[in-house]
Design a protein around this motif. Structure first.
Motif, PDB file in Angstrom:
ATOM      1  N   GLN A 269       0.847  -1.189   0.000  1.00  5.53           N
ATOM      2  CA  GLN A 269       0.000   0.000   0.000  1.00  5.53           C
ATOM      3  C   GLN A 269       0.887   1.245   0.000  1.00  5.53           C
ATOM      4  O   GLN A 269       1.849   1.319   0.749  1.00  5.53           O
ATOM      5  N   PHE A 270       0.535   2.172  -0.841  1.00  9.70           N
ATOM      6  CA  PHE A 270       1.292   3.427  -0.924  1.00  9.70           C
ATOM      7  C   PHE A 270       0.330   4.588  -0.708  1.00  9.70           C
ATOM      8  O   PHE A 270      -0.422   4.950  -1.622  1.00  9.70           O
ATOM      9  N   PRO A 271       0.328   5.154   0.509  1.00  7.50           N
ATOM     10  CA  PRO A 271      -0.602   6.246   0.803  1.00  7.50           C
ATOM     11  C   PRO A 271      -0.130   7.561   0.182  1.00  7.50           C
ATOM     12  O   PRO A 271       1.077   7.845   0.162  1.00  7.50           O
ATOM     13  N   PHE A 272      -1.080   8.320  -0.354  1.00  6.14           N
ATOM     14  CA  PHE A 272      -0.797   9.647  -0.910  1.00  6.14           C
ATOM     15  C   PHE A 272      -1.628  10.690  -0.199  1.00  6.14           C
ATOM     16  O   PHE A 272      -2.819  10.486   0.027  1.00  6.14           O
ATOM     17  N   LYS A 273      -0.998  11.823   0.103  1.00  6.64           N
ATOM     18  CA  LYS A 273      -1.751  12.983   0.578  1.00  6.64           C
ATOM     19  C   LYS A 273      -2.231  13.769  -0.628  1.00  6.64           C
ATOM     20  O   LYS A 273      -1.672  13.623  -1.720  1.00  6.64           O
ATOM     21  N   THR A 274      -3.225  14.619  -0.430  1.00 13.85           N
ATOM     22  CA  THR A 274      -3.633  15.518  -1.514  1.00 13.85           C
ATOM     23  C   THR A 274      -2.446  16.400  -1.888  1.00 13.85           C
ATOM     24  O   THR A 274      -1.801  16.960  -0.998  1.00 13.85           O
ATOM     25  N   GLY A 275      -2.156  16.474  -3.175  1.00  9.00           N
ATOM     26  CA  GLY A 275      -1.040  17.330  -3.622  1.00  9.00           C
ATOM     27  C   GLY A 275       0.310  16.632  -3.570  1.00  9.00           C
ATOM     28  O   GLY A 275       1.317  17.208  -3.992  1.00  9.00           O
ATOM     29  N   GLU A 276       0.350  15.423  -3.037  1.00  6.14           N
ATOM     30  CA  GLU A 276       1.638  14.716  -2.982  1.00  6.14           C
ATOM     31  C   GLU A 276       2.071  14.313  -4.396  1.00  6.14           C
ATOM     32  O   GLU A 276       1.253  13.956  -5.233  1.00  6.14           O
ATOM     33  N   ARG A 277       3.394  14.354  -4.636  1.00  5.69           N
ATOM     34  CA  ARG A 277       3.876  14.185  -5.997  1.00  5.69           C
ATOM     35  C   ARG A 277       4.674  12.898  -6.183  1.00  5.69           C
ATOM     36  O   ARG A 277       5.318  12.417  -5.251  1.00  5.69           O
ATOM     37  N   ILE A 278       4.618  12.377  -7.399  1.00 11.93           N
ATOM     38  CA  ILE A 278       5.563  11.346  -7.836  1.00 11.93           C
ATOM     39  C   ILE A 278       6.505  12.035  -8.816  1.00 11.93           C
ATOM     40  O   ILE A 278       6.057  12.594  -9.813  1.00 11.93           O
ATOM     41  N   HIS A 279       7.787  12.007  -8.514  1.00 10.21           N
ATOM     42  CA  HIS A 279       8.761  12.639  -9.409  1.00 10.21           C
ATOM     43  C   HIS A 279       9.077  11.678 -10.555  1.00 10.21           C
ATOM     44  O   HIS A 279       9.479  10.539 -10.324  1.00 10.21           O
ATOM     45  N   LEU A 280       8.846  12.124 -11.779  1.00 14.38           N
ATOM     46  CA  LEU A 280       9.087  11.247 -12.930  1.00 14.38           C
ATOM     47  C   LEU A 280      10.419  11.524 -13.587  1.00 14.38           C
ATOM     48  O   LEU A 280      11.167  10.615 -13.897  1.00 14.38           O
ATOM     49  N   GLU A 281      10.691  12.781 -13.856  1.00 15.07           N
ATOM     50  CA  GLU A 281      11.986  13.051 -14.463  1.00 15.07           C
ATOM     51  C   GLU A 281      12.338  14.525 -14.428  1.00 15.07           C
ATOM     52  O   GLU A 281      11.503  15.380 -14.144  1.00 15.07           O
ATOM     53  N   ASN A 282      13.620  14.759 -14.723  1.00 12.09           N
ATOM     54  CA  ASN A 282      14.127  16.111 -14.903  1.00 12.09           C
ATOM     55  C   ASN A 282      14.644  16.221 -16.316  1.00 12.09           C
ATOM     56  O   ASN A 282      15.013  15.222 -16.930  1.00 12.09           O
ATOM     57  N   SER A 283      14.679  17.448 -16.825  1.00  7.86           N
ATOM     58  CA  SER A 283      15.305  17.686 -18.115  1.00  7.86           C
ATOM     59  C   SER A 283      16.243  18.882 -17.927  1.00  7.86           C
ATOM     60  O   SER A 283      15.811  20.029 -17.930  1.00  7.86           O
ATOM     61  N   TYR A 284      17.519  18.558 -17.715  1.00  5.86           N
ATOM     62  CA  TYR A 284      18.515  19.612 -17.455  1.00  5.86           C
ATOM     63  C   TYR A 284      18.846  20.367 -18.735  1.00  5.86           C
ATOM     64  O   TYR A 284      18.907  19.780 -19.821  1.00  5.86           O
ATOM     65  N   LYS A 285      19.059  21.652 -18.577  1.00  9.98           N
ATOM     66  CA  LYS A 285      19.435  22.531 -19.684  1.00  9.98           C
ATOM     67  C   LYS A 285      20.855  23.044 -19.421  1.00  9.98           C
ATOM     68  O   LYS A 285      21.203  23.352 -18.271  1.00  9.98           O
ATOM     69  N   TYR A 286      21.652  23.120 -20.484  1.00  9.30           N
ATOM     70  CA  TYR A 286      23.048  23.539 -20.337  1.00  9.30           C
ATOM     71  C   TYR A 286      23.359  24.665 -21.312  1.00  9.30           C
ATOM     72  O   TYR A 286      22.865  24.656 -22.444  1.00  9.30           O
ATOM     73  N   SER A 287      24.215  25.592 -20.906  1.00 11.50           N
ATOM     74  CA  SER A 287      24.782  26.503 -21.893  1.00 11.50           C
ATOM     75  C   SER A 287      25.855  25.718 -22.648  1.00 11.50           C
ATOM     76  O   SER A 287      26.305  24.662 -22.183  1.00 11.50           O
ATOM     77  N   VAL A 288      26.283  26.246 -23.801  1.00 13.52           N
ATOM     78  CA  VAL A 288      27.312  25.540 -24.577  1.00 13.52           C
ATOM     79  C   VAL A 288      28.563  25.332 -23.725  1.00 13.52           C
ATOM     80  O   VAL A 288      29.123  24.238 -23.671  1.00 13.52           O
ATOM     81  N   SER A 289      28.962  26.380 -23.003  1.00 21.23           N
ATOM     82  CA  SER A 289      30.215  26.237 -22.244  1.00 21.23           C
ATOM     83  C   SER A 289      30.034  25.301 -21.045  1.00 21.23           C
ATOM     84  O   SER A 289      30.950  24.558 -20.694  1.00 21.23           O
ATOM     85  N   GLU A 290      28.874  25.300 -20.430  1.00 21.55           N
ATOM     86  CA  GLU A 290      28.632  24.354 -19.327  1.00 21.55           C
ATOM     87  C   GLU A 290      28.750  22.921 -19.822  1.00 21.55           C
ATOM     88  O   GLU A 290      29.355  22.065 -19.174  1.00 21.55           O
ATOM     89  N   PHE A 291      28.163  22.679 -20.999  1.00 21.29           N
ATOM     90  CA  PHE A 291      28.209  21.300 -21.473  1.00 21.29           C
ATOM     91  C   PHE A 291      29.624  20.910 -21.901  1.00 21.29           C
ATOM     92  O   PHE A 291      30.067  19.792 -21.641  1.00 21.29           O
ATOM     93  N   GLN A 292      30.322  21.842 -22.529  1.00 23.23           N
ATOM     94  CA  GLN A 292      31.698  21.524 -22.938  1.00 23.23           C
ATOM     95  C   GLN A 292      32.578  21.226 -21.721  1.00 23.23           C
ATOM     96  O   GLN A 292      33.441  20.350 -21.776  1.00 23.23           O
ATOM     97  N   ALA A 293      32.315  21.937 -20.628  1.00 23.87           N
ATOM     98  CA  ALA A 293      33.104  21.693 -19.409  1.00 23.87           C
ATOM     99  C   ALA A 293      32.806  20.293 -18.862  1.00 23.87           C
ATOM    100  O   ALA A 293      33.713  19.566 -18.443  1.00 23.87           O
ATOM    101  N   LEU A 294      31.540  19.913 -18.888  1.00 21.83           N
ATOM    102  CA  LEU A 294      31.154  18.577 -18.420  1.00 21.83           C
ATOM    103  C   LEU A 294      31.815  17.496 -19.285  1.00 21.83           C
ATOM    104  O   LEU A 294      32.377  16.519 -18.775  1.00 21.83           O
ATOM    105  N   ALA A 295      31.757  17.701 -20.607  1.00 18.84           N
ATOM    106  CA  ALA A 295      32.336  16.719 -21.529  1.00 18.84           C
ATOM    107  C   ALA A 295      33.848  16.611 -21.314  1.00 18.84           C
ATOM    108  O   ALA A 295      34.407  15.505 -21.302  1.00 18.84           O
ATOM    109  N   ALA A 296      34.501  17.768 -21.112  1.00 22.40           N
ATOM    110  CA  ALA A 296      35.952  17.765 -20.923  1.00 22.40           C
ATOM    111  C   ALA A 296      36.327  16.982 -19.663  1.00 22.40           C
ATOM    112  O   ALA A 296      37.312  16.249 -19.639  1.00 22.40           O
ATOM    113  N   LYS A 297      35.505  17.122 -18.635  1.00 26.85           N
ATOM    114  CA  LYS A 297      35.727  16.364 -17.402  1.00 26.85           C
ATOM    115  C   LYS A 297      35.675  14.864 -17.665  1.00 26.85           C
ATOM    116  O   LYS A 297      36.333  14.077 -16.998  1.00 26.85           O
ATOM    117  N   ALA A 298      34.843  14.499 -18.636  1.00 32.96           N
ATOM    118  CA  ALA A 298      34.704  13.077 -18.980  1.00 32.96           C
ATOM    119  C   ALA A 298      35.752  12.646 -19.996  1.00 32.96           C
ATOM    120  O   ALA A 298      35.749  11.506 -20.447  1.00 32.96           O
TER     121      ALA A 298
END
Ligand code: TRP
Length: 324
Positions: A269-298
């Motif tokens: 049993q999974f009880p829910f309150k009114t307004g309680e949420r199930i988190h499904l996903e995020n969609s992160y947004k990157y600037s070009v330089s933010e993403f290039q920095a992440l890639a360089a780290k990898a």
């Protein structure tokens, strides 16, 4: 009969089954469900429909970038390549890209949605008969299993469009980019589509189309739990909510319980309150330089980056820094 340039295989997931995944997610605080569960047959079709909405600029912008820069990308990559696409969906973008590639070229679309993949891959093989299509039904996180079935010769290119990378947490994205180099090996390249940071109003509209297809797509996960697990729940008692969290640079997507209720799956049993949420996903947004920095780290360095005139979306061609 299948065309000669077509092969299909399935790599069974070693992960826990649907029931275990769902129970583990709903036992968390706050409750969550992994977004890979969204893509059953119906979900994959709904997702295709989202991509066609006016508000969801991502697909058409990326498609335009691929159309425009495809010849240049093909030149960077060179002949005799093996293009692996993770979470390939309907393969529409790979079609645009690979039409510019000289023969021989091998295309390996990987997706968890089996029949959707089989059908799209068959159509692809018929339409582009200079491409050898080797479709794999698998969760795209199974890097080792995927690598083991790839042809040995040719430059390997990982194609990861649609800003799917934004659906990972930034540290998971880093991990993922590091791991992808195990698939790629020497001289490997990554072609990745990344959604850019932008005005909240554009993002909020993109993830809340007026026709309500996004909402159908997200609530379909509940329909799936009912059908596949016999869950006792009313999908209508949850509503979809998606919004841009600007400080965190991500769109967050939830299902919100409209009332106090208990969802039952077998004896659980999974009880829910009114307004309680199930988190499904995020969609992160990157600037070009933010993403290039992440890639360089990898360990991935930029060869070229393309952005549309409205600065909505970016396409990055990266190269493995050192032979592995
Ligand atoms: N990679 C896409 C994105 O983040 C996928 C996606 C997941 C999506 N859920 C969605 C798109 C809901 C639109 C609506 O944009």
């Amino acid at each position: 009969m299948s065309p000669r340039n077509f092969a299909f295989r399935e790599i069974p997931s070693p992960d826990a089954g649907l029931l275990e995944v769902v129970i583990a997610g709903l036992n968390q605080e706050p409750k969550r469900l992994p977004c890979s569960l969204l893509y059953d047959e119906a979900g994959s079709r709904l997702f295709d429909a989202i991509c066609d909405t006016d508000e969801y600029y991502i697909t058409r912008t990326e498609v335009a970038l691929l159309e425009r820069h495809g010849p240049q990308i093909a030149e960077w990559i060179g002949p005799a390549s093996v293009v692996v696409e993770l979470g390939a969906g309907n393969l529409q973008k790979a079609r645009l890209l690979l039409q510019h590639f000289p023969s021989p070229v091998t295309y390996v679309p990987v997706d968890i949605s089996k029949e959707h993949l089989r059908q799209s891959a068959l159509e692809f093989a018929e339409a582009l008969n200079h491409v050898k299509v080797q479709a794999i039904c698998a969760d795209f996180h199974q890097a080792d299993a995927i690598r083991s079935v790839l042809p040995l010769e040719g430059r390997r290119v990982l194609f990861f469009p649609g800003s799917t990378i934004g659906n990972l947490e930034p540290d998971e994205a880093l991990q993922f980019l590091r791991q992808s180099q195990q698939i790629l090996g020497n001289k490997g390249m990554v072609l990745v589509g990344v959604d850019l940071k932008k005005d909240a109003s554009i993002l909020n509209a993109a993830y809340n189309d007026a026709a309500g297809i996004t909402a159908l797509f997200e609530t379909n996960i509940l329909v799936r739990l009912k059908r596949e697990l016999g869950a006792a729940l009313d999908p209508q008692s949850f509503v979809y909510k998606g919004f841009y969290n600007e400080p965190l640079g991500r769109v967050e997507m939830y299902l919100v319980s409209l009332r106090e209720q208990t969802v039952r799956i077998g004896p659980r049993q999974f009880p829910f309150k009114t307004g309680e949420r199930i988190h499904l996903e995020n969609s992160y947004k990157y600037s070009v330089s933010e993403f290039q920095a992440l890639a360089a780290k990898a360990g991935l360095l930029p060869l070229d980056t393309w952005v549309d005139a409205d600065r909505l979306f970016s396409l990055h061609l990266l190269e493995c820094q050192a032979p592995r």
